[in-house]
Design a protein around this motif. Structure first.
Motif, PDB file in Angstrom:
ATOM      1  N   VAL A  16       5.839  -1.706  -7.857  1.00  0.00           N
ATOM      2  CA  VAL A  16       5.272  -0.368  -7.941  1.00  0.00           C
ATOM      3  C   VAL A  16       5.163   0.075  -9.398  1.00  0.00           C
ATOM      4  O   VAL A  16       4.166   0.642  -9.834  1.00  0.00           O
ATOM      5  CB  VAL A  16       6.123   0.635  -7.141  1.00  0.00           C
ATOM      6  CG1 VAL A  16       5.640   2.062  -7.384  1.00  0.00           C
ATOM      7  CG2 VAL A  16       6.048   0.318  -5.648  1.00  0.00           C
ATOM      8  N   ASN A  19       2.442  -1.665 -11.142  1.00  0.00           N
ATOM      9  CA  ASN A  19       1.146  -1.374 -10.524  1.00  0.00           C
ATOM     10  C   ASN A  19       0.225  -2.592 -10.531  1.00  0.00           C
ATOM     11  O   ASN A  19      -0.842  -2.587 -11.154  1.00  0.00           O
ATOM     12  CB  ASN A  19       0.472  -0.207 -11.252  1.00  0.00           C
ATOM     13  CG  ASN A  19      -0.725   0.313 -10.470  1.00  0.00           C
ATOM     14  OD1 ASN A  19      -0.764   0.198  -9.250  1.00  0.00           O
ATOM     15  ND2 ASN A  19      -1.694   0.882 -11.173  1.00  0.00           N
ATOM     16  N   GLU A 181      -8.265   1.266  -6.533  1.00  0.00           N
ATOM     17  CA  GLU A 181      -7.333   2.295  -6.086  1.00  0.00           C
ATOM     18  C   GLU A 181      -7.752   2.852  -4.729  1.00  0.00           C
ATOM     19  O   GLU A 181      -6.908   3.082  -3.855  1.00  0.00           O
ATOM     20  CB  GLU A 181      -7.248   3.417  -7.121  1.00  0.00           C
ATOM     21  CG  GLU A 181      -6.008   4.289  -6.969  1.00  0.00           C
ATOM     22  CD  GLU A 181      -4.716   3.499  -7.132  1.00  0.00           C
ATOM     23  OE1 GLU A 181      -3.731   3.830  -6.437  1.00  0.00           O
ATOM     24  OE2 GLU A 181      -4.693   2.544  -7.936  1.00  0.00           O
ATOM     25  N   LYS A 184      -6.755   0.295  -2.150  1.00  0.00           N
ATOM     26  CA  LYS A 184      -5.323   0.370  -1.876  1.00  0.00           C
ATOM     27  C   LYS A 184      -5.010   1.525  -0.936  1.00  0.00           C
ATOM     28  O   LYS A 184      -4.209   1.384   0.000  1.00  0.00           O
ATOM     29  CB  LYS A 184      -4.542   0.548  -3.183  1.00  0.00           C
ATOM     30  CG  LYS A 184      -4.270  -0.718  -3.963  1.00  0.00           C
ATOM     31  CD  LYS A 184      -3.329  -0.407  -5.125  1.00  0.00           C
ATOM     32  CE  LYS A 184      -2.952  -1.649  -5.895  1.00  0.00           C
ATOM     33  NZ  LYS A 184      -1.991  -1.355  -6.986  1.00  0.00           N
ATOM     34  N   ASN A 185      -5.641   2.659  -1.175  1.00  0.00           N
ATOM     35  CA  ASN A 185      -5.408   3.827  -0.319  1.00  0.00           C
ATOM     36  C   ASN A 185      -5.845   3.562   1.114  1.00  0.00           C
ATOM     37  O   ASN A 185      -5.159   3.940   2.070  1.00  0.00           O
ATOM     38  CB  ASN A 185      -6.150   5.044  -0.877  1.00  0.00           C
ATOM     39  CG  ASN A 185      -5.567   5.535  -2.185  1.00  0.00           C
ATOM     40  OD1 ASN A 185      -4.402   5.278  -2.493  1.00  0.00           O
ATOM     41  ND2 ASN A 185      -6.376   6.221  -2.983  1.00  0.00           N
ATOM     42  N   THR A 188      -3.363   1.264   2.743  1.00  0.00           N
ATOM     43  CA  THR A 188      -2.120   1.990   3.037  1.00  0.00           C
ATOM     44  C   THR A 188      -2.277   2.824   4.302  1.00  0.00           C
ATOM     45  O   THR A 188      -1.362   2.899   5.135  1.00  0.00           O
ATOM     46  CB  THR A 188      -1.729   2.890   1.861  1.00  0.00           C
ATOM     47  OG1 THR A 188      -1.577   2.081   0.682  1.00  0.00           O
ATOM     48  CG2 THR A 188      -0.408   3.599   2.132  1.00  0.00           C
ATOM     49  N   SER A 232       5.095  -2.748  -0.410  1.00  0.00           N
ATOM     50  CA  SER A 232       5.353  -1.500  -1.117  1.00  0.00           C
ATOM     51  C   SER A 232       4.603  -1.388  -2.436  1.00  0.00           C
ATOM     52  O   SER A 232       4.526  -0.301  -3.013  1.00  0.00           O
ATOM     53  CB  SER A 232       6.862  -1.341  -1.368  1.00  0.00           C
ATOM     54  OG  SER A 232       7.362  -2.420  -2.131  1.00  0.00           O
ATOM     55  N   LEU A 234       1.563  -1.378  -2.689  1.00  0.00           N
ATOM     56  CA  LEU A 234       0.334  -0.653  -2.419  1.00  0.00           C
ATOM     57  C   LEU A 234       0.422   0.816  -2.812  1.00  0.00           C
ATOM     58  O   LEU A 234      -0.546   1.413  -3.280  1.00  0.00           O
ATOM     59  CB  LEU A 234      -0.014  -0.742  -0.927  1.00  0.00           C
ATOM     60  CG  LEU A 234      -0.479  -2.092  -0.394  1.00  0.00           C
ATOM     61  CD1 LEU A 234      -0.546  -2.063   1.122  1.00  0.00           C
ATOM     62  CD2 LEU A 234      -1.846  -2.458  -0.982  1.00  0.00           C
ATOM     63  N   ASP A 235       1.601   1.410  -2.594  1.00  0.00           N
ATOM     64  CA  ASP A 235       1.760   2.848  -2.824  1.00  0.00           C
ATOM     65  C   ASP A 235       3.242   3.132  -3.045  1.00  0.00           C
ATOM     66  O   ASP A 235       4.082   2.662  -2.262  1.00  0.00           O
ATOM     67  CB  ASP A 235       1.240   3.622  -1.613  1.00  0.00           C
ATOM     68  CG  ASP A 235       1.209   5.117  -1.847  1.00  0.00           C
ATOM     69  OD1 ASP A 235       2.308   5.728  -1.880  1.00  0.00           O
ATOM     70  OD2 ASP A 235       0.120   5.692  -1.989  1.00  0.00           O
ATOM     71  N   LYS A 236       3.565   3.908  -4.077  1.00  0.00           N
ATOM     72  CA  LYS A 236       4.972   4.193  -4.369  1.00  0.00           C
ATOM     73  C   LYS A 236       5.644   4.963  -3.242  1.00  0.00           C
ATOM     74  O   LYS A 236       6.864   4.899  -3.071  1.00  0.00           O
ATOM     75  CB  LYS A 236       5.096   4.967  -5.668  1.00  0.00           C
ATOM     76  CG  LYS A 236       4.428   6.329  -5.667  1.00  0.00           C
ATOM     77  CD  LYS A 236       4.569   6.997  -7.018  1.00  0.00           C
ATOM     78  CE  LYS A 236       3.897   8.359  -7.043  1.00  0.00           C
ATOM     79  NZ  LYS A 236       4.014   9.016  -8.369  1.00  0.00           N
ATOM     80  N   LYS A 280       2.911   9.430   6.635  1.00  0.00           N
ATOM     81  CA  LYS A 280       2.280   9.901   5.395  1.00  0.00           C
ATOM     82  C   LYS A 280       3.108  11.026   4.781  1.00  0.00           C
ATOM     83  O   LYS A 280       3.272  11.096   3.554  1.00  0.00           O
ATOM     84  CB  LYS A 280       0.863  10.401   5.680  1.00  0.00           C
ATOM     85  CG  LYS A 280      -0.105   9.351   6.177  1.00  0.00           C
ATOM     86  CD  LYS A 280      -1.442  10.009   6.530  1.00  0.00           C
ATOM     87  CE  LYS A 280      -2.299   9.087   7.382  1.00  0.00           C
ATOM     88  NZ  LYS A 280      -3.542   9.763   7.829  1.00  0.00           N
ATOM     89  N   SER A 284       4.950  11.156   1.116  1.00  0.00           N
ATOM     90  CA  SER A 284       4.606  12.159   0.106  1.00  0.00           C
ATOM     91  C   SER A 284       5.729  13.149  -0.149  1.00  0.00           C
ATOM     92  O   SER A 284       5.664  13.949  -1.090  1.00  0.00           O
ATOM     93  CB  SER A 284       3.352  12.919   0.535  1.00  0.00           C
ATOM     94  OG  SER A 284       3.603  13.682   1.720  1.00  0.00           O
TER      95      SER A 284
END
Length: 357
Positions: A16, A19, A181, A184-185, A188, A232, A234-236, A280, A284
């Motif tokens: 992460v 990146n 990016e 990746k989103n 995810t 992991s 993919l997204d922190k 999600k 977040s």
């Protein structure tokens, strides 16, 4: 074992922090599995003999089951095994592809090689006894024995219908760097959908209407955790979800059944993560679980999680996973990671029309 888990967590954190690009962190796989359905389509007139309509369990309309079904079931079983493997380690990527972490590719390839060998052995075994199987089938279904003999395939043609082929791993690399990016989103979001679907199936089969669960259920939850750890990069926020898994599993017995308040708190957590929106929110930091606080305050402090990497196939999970779609002999399709992902459109399922995705 706890050292291994700590190492996995640190490796994920490092990914992460650095990146990495999708090309550096993952690859795409596709696996094709096909087999003969053992059926033949007859002209409508062929279902009438000496002026009388033939009646047989092998005849469905104008379709004749010339090869016994029980000898063909291994194909669908192989499709399901491959699907479970890819779902355990990766994420569906469009239609027919699975994105898997590069760190797991050797392990996945070893398992696929084993499945291919077993698949090939099954095919060889059937073909070595092809005529005997056909003759026994005709004896058991004497009323259509002449049709079986007329419409059966030759052994070589029959054998040629069976395919197990893993497409070589491909890099995940968008044409334009600025799109990475966004990609990746999207992946995810698919990951949240898949984790939530698996959790919902686990909740339905192992928690609803029950007052306890065994260690195999804990192992199933740890499988989901491992998948998150491996992806992991993919997204922190994925690591925040991993932390919530650890909190839910913390303090549970290492042997025997989980009962009482511990069971109900775990059931509550599995229910929460059955909704992708909750996942999600945990990622977040916007979703706060009342039950999570209860776990932290009421559950005694435990040792670090153990057994996360000791993942065995689980009967309860196998019952919940969707049946792998199948395709006719002439349809070339591939096995994706998870057939219940909303973005994936599965082909129609025909009875014993084998194939991949």
């Amino acid at each position: 074992m706890s050292n291994n888990i700590a190492h996995a967590n640190q490796a994920s954190a490092d990914l992460v922090n650095t990146n990495p690009s999708l090309k550096e962190g993952a690859c795409l796989l596709a696996v094709e599995v096909k087999g003969s359905c053992g059926e033949a389509t007859l002209p409508k007139t062929r279902t009438v003999f000496d002026g009388n309509e033939l009646s047989s369990e092998l005849l469905k309309g104008t379709t004749l089951q010339w090869f016994p079904r029980e000898h063909l079931r291994f194909v669908n079983k192989t499709v399901q095994r491959v699907s479970r493997l890819l779902n355990k380690e990766g994420v569906s990527f469009g239609r027919g592809l699975t994105m898997v972490p590069l760190a797991q590719i050797d392990e996945i390839q070893t398992e696929l090689d084993k499945m291919k060998m077993e698949f090939t052995e099954e095919v060889e075994s059937i073909c070595s006894d092809f005529e005997s199987i056909i003759n026994a089938h005709k004896v058991d279904n004497h009323e259509v024995a002449h049709l079986i003999e007329r419409f059966k395939l030759e052994c070589d043609a029959f054998k040629g219908r069976f395919i197990f082929k893993a497409i070589p791993p491909m890099a995940v690399q968008p044409l334009f760097e600025d799109d990475e990016e966004d990609l990746k989103n999207q992946i995810t979001l698919t990951l949240w959908d898949e984790i939530a679907a698996d959790a919902a199936a686990l909740a339905k089969n192992s928690f609803v209407g029950k007052e306890k669960c065994g260690q195999r259920v804990i192992t199933a939850i740890k499988k989901l955790r491992r998948k998150l750890v491996n992806l992991s990069f993919l997204d922190k926020g994925i690591l925040s979800v991993v932390d919530s898994f650890d909190a839910a599993l913390n303090g549970l017995p290492k042997t025997g059944d989980v009962t009482g308040g511990e069971f109900h708190r775990l059931a509550h957590y599995v229910g929460d993560i059955s909704d992708p929106e909750n996942l999600k929110g945990i990622a977040s930091g916007e979703f706060v679980e009342d039950e999570q606080e209860a776990i932290e305050t009421e559950t005694p402090q435990s040792q670090p999680l153990e057994g996360t990497e000791s993942l065995n196939d689980l009967e309860e999970v196998e019952k919940t996973e969707s049946q792998a779609p199948v395709a006719t002999d002439d349809a070339q399709q591939y096995i994706p990671a998870n057939t219940h992902t909303p973005e994936i459109v599965s082909p129609s399922i025909g009875e014993l029309d084998f194939g991949g995705f």
